[in-house]
Design a protein around this motif. Sequence first.
Motif, mmCIF file in Angstrom:
data_model
loop_
_atom_site.group_PDB
_atom_site.id
_atom_site.type_symbol
_atom_site.label_atom_id
_atom_site.label_comp_id
_atom_site.label_asym_id
_atom_site.label_seq_id
_atom_site.Cartn_x
_atom_site.Cartn_y
_atom_site.Cartn_z
ATOM 1 N N ILE A 66 -1.202 6.065 5.779
ATOM 2 C CA ILE A 66 -2.295 6.629 4.975
ATOM 3 C C ILE A 66 -3.400 5.592 4.729
ATOM 4 N N ALA A 67 -4.645 6.007 5.012
ATOM 5 C CA ALA A 67 -5.790 5.140 4.698
ATOM 6 C C ALA A 67 -6.274 5.445 3.282
ATOM 7 N N THR A 68 -6.372 6.746 2.958
ATOM 8 C CA THR A 68 -6.823 7.099 1.611
ATOM 9 C C THR A 68 -6.344 8.499 1.215
ATOM 10 N N MET A 81 0.840 -1.215 0.000
ATOM 11 C CA MET A 81 0.000 0.000 0.000
ATOM 12 C C MET A 81 0.868 1.256 0.000
ATOM 13 N N VAL A 84 -6.272 11.084 4.511
ATOM 14 C CA VAL A 84 -6.770 10.640 5.819
ATOM 15 C C VAL A 84 -5.879 9.498 6.288
ATOM 16 N N THR A 85 -5.363 9.616 7.505
ATOM 17 C CA THR A 85 -4.493 8.566 8.039
ATOM 18 C C THR A 85 -5.296 7.648 8.968
ATOM 19 N N HIS A 86 -4.772 6.456 9.213
ATOM 20 C CA HIS A 86 -5.502 5.460 9.995
ATOM 21 C C HIS A 86 -5.811 5.937 11.416
#
Lengths: 84, 277
Positions: free
Chosen positions: A73-75, A1, A20-22
Amino acid sequence: MSRHHYDLCCRNIGRPAKIVTHDGQVHRGIIRRVSPSRVFLEPIGGRRNLGGYGIGFFGYGAGLGIGIALGAIATIAFSPFFFW
Amino acid sequence: MGLKPTNQWLKAYTQLEATSNAEAFRKQQNKICEPLMGFFQNAEADIIQDYLIQNGLFVPVKNDPPYIQAWLKKRFLTITEKLYQKFRQKWNGPDIPIFVLPSNERSLELSKWYGGNAGLCYPDKLFLFINSNATAKQVAAVFVHEYSHACRLKHFPKEEQEYQLLDAIILEGIAEYAVRKLLGNAYGNQRLEIIPPETFCSYWEDLISPHLSITRNDAIHDHIMYGGRGIPKNLGYLIGYNLIKQFIKRNTYPISKLLYLPNATFLDVINDIRGHE
Protein backbone atom coordinates in the motif's frame (compact mmCIF):
# COMPACT_ATOMS: atom_id res chain seq x y z
CA MET A 1 4.57 1.27 7.17
CA SER A 2 2.71 -2.07 7.18
CA ARG A 3 2.07 -1.72 10.92
CA HIS A 4 0.74 1.80 10.37
CA HIS A 5 -1.58 0.57 7.61
CA TYR A 6 -2.66 -2.40 9.72
CA ASP A 7 -3.67 -0.12 12.62
CA LEU A 8 -5.34 2.35 10.26
CA CYS A 9 -7.40 -0.39 8.57
CA CYS A 10 -8.38 -1.99 11.92
CA ARG A 11 -9.65 1.36 13.16
CA ASN A 12 -11.71 1.86 10.03
CA ILE A 13 -13.47 -1.47 9.44
CA GLY A 14 -16.85 -0.78 7.85
CA ARG A 15 -15.77 2.52 6.26
CA PRO A 16 -15.40 3.21 2.54
CA ALA A 17 -11.78 3.61 1.54
CA LYS A 18 -9.62 4.16 -1.48
CA ILE A 19 -6.33 2.27 -1.41
CA VAL A 20 -3.57 2.90 -3.96
CA THR A 21 -0.82 0.29 -4.15
CA HIS A 22 2.75 0.90 -5.34
CA ASP A 23 2.11 -1.04 -8.55
CA GLY A 24 -0.50 1.51 -9.67
CA GLN A 25 -3.70 -0.30 -8.73
CA VAL A 26 -6.53 1.78 -7.32
CA HIS A 27 -8.90 -0.17 -5.06
CA ARG A 28 -12.17 1.29 -3.84
CA GLY A 29 -14.41 -0.40 -1.32
CA ILE A 30 -15.58 -0.88 2.24
CA ILE A 31 -13.01 -2.36 4.62
CA ARG A 32 -14.48 -5.67 5.80
CA ARG A 33 -11.57 -7.58 7.31
CA VAL A 34 -7.92 -7.07 8.20
CA SER A 35 -5.31 -9.78 8.75
CA PRO A 36 -1.72 -9.14 9.91
CA SER A 37 -0.63 -9.05 6.26
CA ARG A 38 -3.70 -8.15 4.17
CA VAL A 39 -6.79 -5.94 4.06
CA PHE A 40 -10.00 -7.18 2.43
CA LEU A 41 -12.36 -4.75 0.72
CA GLU A 42 -15.91 -5.16 -0.46
CA PRO A 43 -15.63 -3.39 -3.81
CA ILE A 44 -17.78 -0.33 -4.50
CA GLY A 45 -18.91 -0.08 -8.12
CA GLY A 46 -19.13 3.00 -10.29
CA ARG A 47 -15.47 3.43 -11.19
CA ARG A 48 -15.08 6.70 -13.07
CA ASN A 49 -13.73 5.92 -16.52
CA LEU A 50 -12.03 8.91 -18.13
CA GLY A 51 -11.69 7.08 -21.45
CA GLY A 52 -8.74 7.42 -23.80
CA TYR A 53 -6.58 4.66 -25.29
CA GLY A 54 -3.51 3.31 -23.49
CA ILE A 55 -0.92 0.64 -24.14
CA GLY A 56 -2.80 -2.23 -22.51
CA PHE A 57 -1.65 -1.65 -18.93
CA PHE A 58 -4.41 -0.80 -16.46
CA GLY A 59 -4.33 -0.92 -12.67
CA TYR A 60 -7.62 -2.54 -11.73
CA GLY A 61 -8.22 -2.94 -8.04
CA ALA A 62 -8.63 -6.46 -6.61
CA GLY A 63 -11.93 -7.79 -5.32
CA LEU A 64 -12.90 -8.96 -1.83
CA GLY A 65 -11.55 -12.48 -2.17
CA ILE A 66 -7.96 -11.60 -3.00
CA GLY A 67 -7.19 -8.92 -0.44
CA ILE A 68 -4.48 -6.30 -0.65
CA ALA A 69 -1.03 -6.89 0.85
CA LEU A 70 -0.46 -4.25 3.53
CA GLY A 71 3.17 -3.92 2.45
CA ALA A 72 2.10 -2.98 -1.09
CA ILE A 73 0.00 0.00 0.00
CA ALA A 74 1.23 3.48 -0.95
CA THR A 75 -1.69 5.37 0.58
CA ILE A 76 -5.18 4.95 2.05
CA ALA A 77 -7.86 7.63 1.92
CA PHE A 78 -11.19 7.48 3.72
CA SER A 79 -14.40 9.19 2.80
CA PRO A 80 -17.75 9.38 4.54
CA PHE A 81 -19.39 9.54 1.11
CA PHE A 82 -20.02 6.97 -1.59
CA PHE A 83 -19.15 9.42 -4.31
CA TRP A 84 -17.18 6.96 -6.42
CA MET B 1 0.02 23.33 -28.47
CA GLY B 2 2.49 20.42 -28.41
CA LEU B 3 4.65 19.84 -25.33
CA LYS B 4 3.22 21.28 -22.12
CA PRO B 5 5.65 22.40 -19.37
CA THR B 6 5.38 19.27 -17.22
CA ASN B 7 9.08 19.69 -16.33
CA GLN B 8 8.13 22.87 -14.46
CA TRP B 9 5.24 21.12 -12.73
CA LEU B 10 7.60 18.33 -11.68
CA LYS B 11 10.17 20.83 -10.38
CA ALA B 12 7.46 22.46 -8.27
CA TYR B 13 6.52 18.97 -7.05
CA THR B 14 10.10 18.22 -5.94
CA GLN B 15 10.45 21.56 -4.16
CA LEU B 16 7.64 20.79 -1.73
CA GLU B 17 8.44 18.49 1.17
CA ALA B 18 6.19 15.60 2.10
CA THR B 19 6.40 13.88 5.47
CA SER B 20 4.06 11.04 4.45
CA ASN B 21 2.89 9.29 1.29
CA ALA B 22 -0.54 10.86 1.82
CA GLU B 23 1.10 14.29 1.60
CA ALA B 24 3.00 13.21 -1.50
CA PHE B 25 -0.34 12.25 -3.09
CA ARG B 26 -1.78 15.69 -2.29
CA LYS B 27 1.37 17.30 -3.69
CA GLN B 28 1.00 15.36 -6.94
CA GLN B 29 -2.66 16.36 -7.12
CA ASN B 30 -1.85 20.05 -6.61
CA LYS B 31 1.22 20.39 -8.79
CA ILE B 32 0.51 17.92 -11.59
CA CYS B 33 -3.19 17.06 -11.73
CA GLU B 34 -4.78 20.45 -11.00
CA PRO B 35 -3.13 22.01 -14.08
CA LEU B 36 -4.73 19.15 -16.09
CA MET B 37 -8.29 19.90 -14.98
CA GLY B 38 -8.79 22.33 -17.88
CA PHE B 39 -8.10 19.48 -20.30
CA PHE B 40 -10.81 17.15 -18.94
CA GLN B 41 -14.52 17.77 -18.74
CA ASN B 42 -15.95 17.78 -15.22
CA ALA B 43 -13.13 15.81 -13.61
CA GLU B 44 -11.58 16.84 -10.31
CA ALA B 45 -7.83 16.57 -9.73
CA ASP B 46 -8.14 13.43 -7.56
CA ILE B 47 -10.17 11.61 -10.22
CA ILE B 48 -7.60 12.53 -12.87
CA GLN B 49 -4.79 11.42 -10.53
CA ASP B 50 -6.34 8.00 -9.89
CA TYR B 51 -6.97 7.43 -13.58
CA LEU B 52 -3.47 8.45 -14.68
CA ILE B 53 -1.91 6.26 -11.96
CA GLN B 54 -4.01 3.33 -13.22
CA ASN B 55 -2.63 4.03 -16.69
CA GLY B 56 1.04 4.13 -15.62
CA LEU B 57 1.79 7.54 -13.99
CA PHE B 58 4.27 7.31 -11.08
CA VAL B 59 2.76 6.60 -7.68
CA PRO B 60 3.94 9.43 -5.41
CA VAL B 61 5.82 8.61 -2.22
CA LYS B 62 7.33 10.93 0.37
CA ASN B 63 10.95 10.31 -0.61
CA ASP B 64 10.70 10.46 -4.41
CA PRO B 65 12.07 13.98 -5.23
CA PRO B 66 15.63 12.70 -5.95
CA TYR B 67 14.16 10.21 -8.42
CA ILE B 68 12.10 12.95 -10.10
CA GLN B 69 15.15 15.24 -10.28
CA ALA B 70 17.16 12.46 -11.96
CA TRP B 71 14.27 11.91 -14.39
CA LEU B 72 14.24 15.63 -15.28
CA LYS B 73 17.93 15.52 -16.24
CA LYS B 74 17.17 12.95 -18.97
CA ARG B 75 15.51 15.58 -21.18
CA PHE B 76 12.57 13.38 -22.19
CA LEU B 77 10.55 16.45 -23.17
CA THR B 78 13.17 17.46 -25.73
CA ILE B 79 13.23 13.92 -27.19
CA THR B 80 9.42 13.91 -27.37
CA GLU B 81 9.28 17.36 -28.99
CA LYS B 82 11.48 16.11 -31.84
CA LEU B 83 9.32 13.02 -32.28
CA TYR B 84 6.19 15.14 -32.28
CA GLN B 85 7.50 17.49 -34.99
CA LYS B 86 8.63 14.53 -37.11
CA PHE B 87 5.46 12.44 -36.93
CA ARG B 88 3.07 15.37 -37.06
CA GLN B 89 4.48 16.16 -40.48
CA LYS B 90 4.97 12.56 -41.63
CA TRP B 91 1.46 11.45 -40.69
CA ASN B 92 -0.31 14.77 -41.16
CA GLY B 93 -1.21 14.48 -37.50
CA PRO B 94 -3.15 16.81 -35.21
CA ASP B 95 -1.74 19.65 -33.13
CA ILE B 96 -2.59 18.57 -29.58
CA PRO B 97 -1.19 19.17 -26.09
CA ILE B 98 1.32 16.53 -24.97
CA PHE B 99 2.14 15.79 -21.33
CA VAL B 100 5.32 13.85 -20.55
CA LEU B 101 5.61 12.53 -16.99
CA PRO B 102 7.51 9.81 -15.08
CA SER B 103 6.10 6.28 -15.16
CA ASN B 104 5.51 3.84 -12.33
CA GLU B 105 8.81 2.02 -11.89
CA ARG B 106 7.51 -0.20 -9.10
CA SER B 107 5.05 -2.02 -11.35
CA LEU B 108 6.52 -5.37 -12.41
CA GLU B 109 3.69 -5.74 -14.93
CA LEU B 110 4.67 -2.48 -16.63
CA SER B 111 8.39 -3.26 -16.72
CA LYS B 112 7.99 -6.88 -17.82
CA TRP B 113 5.51 -6.48 -20.66
CA TYR B 114 5.56 -2.83 -21.72
CA GLY B 115 9.22 -1.83 -21.41
CA GLY B 116 8.44 0.24 -18.31
CA ASN B 117 6.69 2.98 -20.30
CA ALA B 118 3.03 3.78 -20.79
CA GLY B 119 0.75 6.34 -22.35
CA LEU B 120 -2.81 7.48 -22.79
CA CYS B 121 -4.28 9.19 -25.82
CA TYR B 122 -7.46 11.15 -26.48
CA PRO B 123 -8.57 12.90 -29.66
CA ASP B 124 -7.47 16.20 -28.07
CA LYS B 125 -4.51 15.34 -25.78
CA LEU B 126 -1.77 12.82 -25.23
CA PHE B 127 0.07 11.55 -22.13
CA LEU B 128 3.41 9.73 -22.05
CA PHE B 129 4.63 8.06 -18.85
CA ILE B 130 8.35 7.44 -19.23
CA ASN B 131 10.73 5.31 -17.16
CA SER B 132 13.86 7.14 -15.94
CA ASN B 133 16.05 4.56 -17.70
CA ALA B 134 14.19 4.71 -21.02
CA THR B 135 16.27 4.93 -24.19
CA ALA B 136 15.37 7.31 -27.03
CA LYS B 137 14.00 4.32 -28.99
CA GLN B 138 11.78 3.29 -26.08
CA VAL B 139 10.40 6.82 -25.87
CA ALA B 140 9.82 6.69 -29.63
CA ALA B 141 7.96 3.37 -29.28
CA VAL B 142 5.45 4.67 -26.78
CA PHE B 143 5.11 7.97 -28.66
CA VAL B 144 4.43 6.18 -31.97
CA HIS B 145 1.82 3.98 -30.28
CA GLU B 146 -0.04 6.88 -28.72
CA TYR B 147 0.30 9.46 -31.48
CA SER B 148 -0.99 6.95 -34.04
CA HIS B 149 -4.19 6.96 -31.96
CA ALA B 150 -4.38 10.76 -32.06
CA CYS B 151 -4.07 10.71 -35.88
CA ARG B 152 -6.77 8.07 -36.38
CA LEU B 153 -9.11 9.55 -33.76
CA LYS B 154 -8.90 12.96 -35.44
CA HIS B 155 -10.87 11.54 -38.34
CA PHE B 156 -13.40 9.49 -36.37
CA PRO B 157 -16.88 10.59 -37.35
CA LYS B 158 -18.31 10.17 -33.84
CA GLU B 159 -18.12 11.37 -30.25
CA GLU B 160 -15.73 9.64 -27.86
CA GLN B 161 -18.49 8.01 -25.80
CA GLU B 162 -19.76 6.35 -28.98
CA TYR B 163 -16.47 4.58 -29.78
CA GLN B 164 -17.01 0.84 -30.08
CA LEU B 165 -14.97 -2.30 -29.41
CA LEU B 166 -14.13 -2.62 -33.11
CA ASP B 167 -12.73 0.93 -33.09
CA ALA B 168 -10.48 0.06 -30.13
CA ILE B 169 -9.27 -3.23 -31.63
CA ILE B 170 -8.26 -1.58 -34.91
CA LEU B 171 -6.73 1.46 -33.19
CA GLU B 172 -4.54 -0.76 -31.02
CA GLY B 173 -3.70 -3.09 -33.88
CA ILE B 174 -2.46 -0.22 -36.05
CA ALA B 175 -0.52 1.25 -33.11
CA GLU B 176 1.30 -2.01 -32.33
CA TYR B 177 1.98 -2.70 -36.01
CA ALA B 178 3.44 0.81 -36.42
CA VAL B 179 5.70 0.40 -33.36
CA ARG B 180 7.17 -2.88 -34.64
CA LYS B 181 7.45 -1.70 -38.23
CA LEU B 182 9.36 1.45 -37.21
CA LEU B 183 11.35 0.22 -34.21
CA GLY B 184 11.47 -3.58 -34.32
CA ASN B 185 9.83 -6.53 -32.59
CA ALA B 186 11.60 -5.85 -29.29
CA TYR B 187 9.38 -2.79 -28.84
CA GLY B 188 5.68 -2.50 -28.04
CA ASN B 189 3.51 -4.76 -25.90
CA GLN B 190 5.54 -7.96 -25.51
CA ARG B 191 2.43 -10.06 -24.81
CA LEU B 192 1.44 -9.71 -28.44
CA GLU B 193 2.53 -12.40 -30.86
CA ILE B 194 1.48 -13.82 -34.17
CA ILE B 195 -1.23 -16.43 -33.55
CA PRO B 196 -2.31 -19.21 -35.97
CA PRO B 197 -5.38 -18.51 -38.14
CA GLU B 198 -7.46 -21.12 -36.27
CA THR B 199 -6.71 -19.47 -32.90
CA PHE B 200 -7.51 -16.05 -34.36
CA CYS B 201 -10.82 -17.31 -35.79
CA SER B 202 -11.78 -19.04 -32.57
CA TYR B 203 -11.25 -15.86 -30.52
CA TRP B 204 -12.96 -13.78 -33.19
CA GLU B 205 -16.08 -15.94 -33.37
CA ASP B 206 -16.44 -16.63 -29.65
CA LEU B 207 -15.37 -13.41 -27.95
CA ILE B 208 -15.01 -10.54 -30.39
CA SER B 209 -17.63 -10.80 -33.11
CA PRO B 210 -20.68 -10.88 -30.78
CA HIS B 211 -19.49 -7.65 -29.10
CA LEU B 212 -18.07 -5.59 -31.97
CA SER B 213 -20.52 -2.74 -31.58
CA ILE B 214 -20.56 -2.41 -27.79
CA THR B 215 -19.38 0.99 -26.61
CA ARG B 216 -16.54 1.60 -24.22
CA ASN B 217 -18.81 2.31 -21.27
CA ASP B 218 -19.94 -1.32 -21.34
CA ALA B 219 -17.80 -3.38 -18.92
CA ILE B 220 -17.30 -6.06 -21.61
CA HIS B 221 -15.34 -3.55 -23.70
CA ASP B 222 -12.45 -3.23 -21.25
CA HIS B 223 -12.72 -6.89 -20.23
CA ILE B 224 -11.96 -7.91 -23.82
CA MET B 225 -9.32 -5.23 -24.39
CA TYR B 226 -7.39 -5.85 -21.17
CA GLY B 227 -8.34 -9.49 -20.52
CA GLY B 228 -8.38 -11.28 -17.17
CA ARG B 229 -11.05 -13.45 -15.50
CA GLY B 230 -10.91 -16.19 -18.12
CA ILE B 231 -10.01 -13.97 -21.08
CA PRO B 232 -6.36 -13.87 -22.30
CA LYS B 233 -4.45 -10.77 -21.21
CA ASN B 234 -4.73 -7.91 -23.73
CA LEU B 235 -6.97 -10.00 -26.02
CA GLY B 236 -8.29 -6.94 -27.87
CA TYR B 237 -4.74 -5.78 -28.58
CA LEU B 238 -3.68 -9.28 -29.66
CA ILE B 239 -6.58 -9.61 -32.09
CA GLY B 240 -6.06 -6.09 -33.43
CA TYR B 241 -2.36 -6.67 -34.02
CA ASN B 242 -2.97 -9.97 -35.81
CA LEU B 243 -5.75 -8.46 -37.91
CA ILE B 244 -3.49 -5.65 -39.11
CA LYS B 245 -0.61 -8.06 -39.78
CA GLN B 246 -2.90 -10.23 -41.91
CA PHE B 247 -4.20 -7.15 -43.71
CA ILE B 248 -0.67 -5.92 -44.47
CA LYS B 249 0.24 -9.34 -45.87
CA ARG B 250 -2.43 -8.85 -48.53
CA ASN B 251 -2.28 -5.07 -49.04
CA THR B 252 0.65 -2.69 -49.26
CA TYR B 253 0.04 0.51 -47.38
CA PRO B 254 2.48 2.90 -45.72
CA ILE B 255 1.62 3.69 -42.09
CA SER B 256 0.64 7.23 -43.12
CA LYS B 257 -2.23 5.74 -45.19
CA LEU B 258 -3.03 2.79 -42.92
CA LEU B 259 -3.82 5.21 -40.10
CA TYR B 260 -6.79 6.65 -41.94
CA LEU B 261 -8.41 3.58 -43.54
CA PRO B 262 -12.00 2.93 -42.43
CA ASN B 263 -12.71 -0.05 -40.14
CA ALA B 264 -14.63 -1.90 -42.87
CA THR B 265 -11.50 -2.09 -45.04
CA PHE B 266 -9.76 -4.21 -42.41
CA LEU B 267 -12.75 -6.48 -41.84
CA ASP B 268 -12.56 -7.71 -45.45
CA VAL B 269 -9.56 -9.77 -44.43
CA ILE B 270 -11.52 -11.83 -41.87
CA ASN B 271 -13.21 -14.02 -44.50
CA ASP B 272 -9.85 -14.58 -46.10
CA ILE B 273 -8.35 -15.74 -42.78
CA ARG B 274 -11.33 -18.07 -42.28
CA GLY B 275 -10.62 -19.62 -45.68
CA HIS B 276 -7.02 -20.42 -44.63
CA GLU B 277 -7.88 -22.15 -41.38
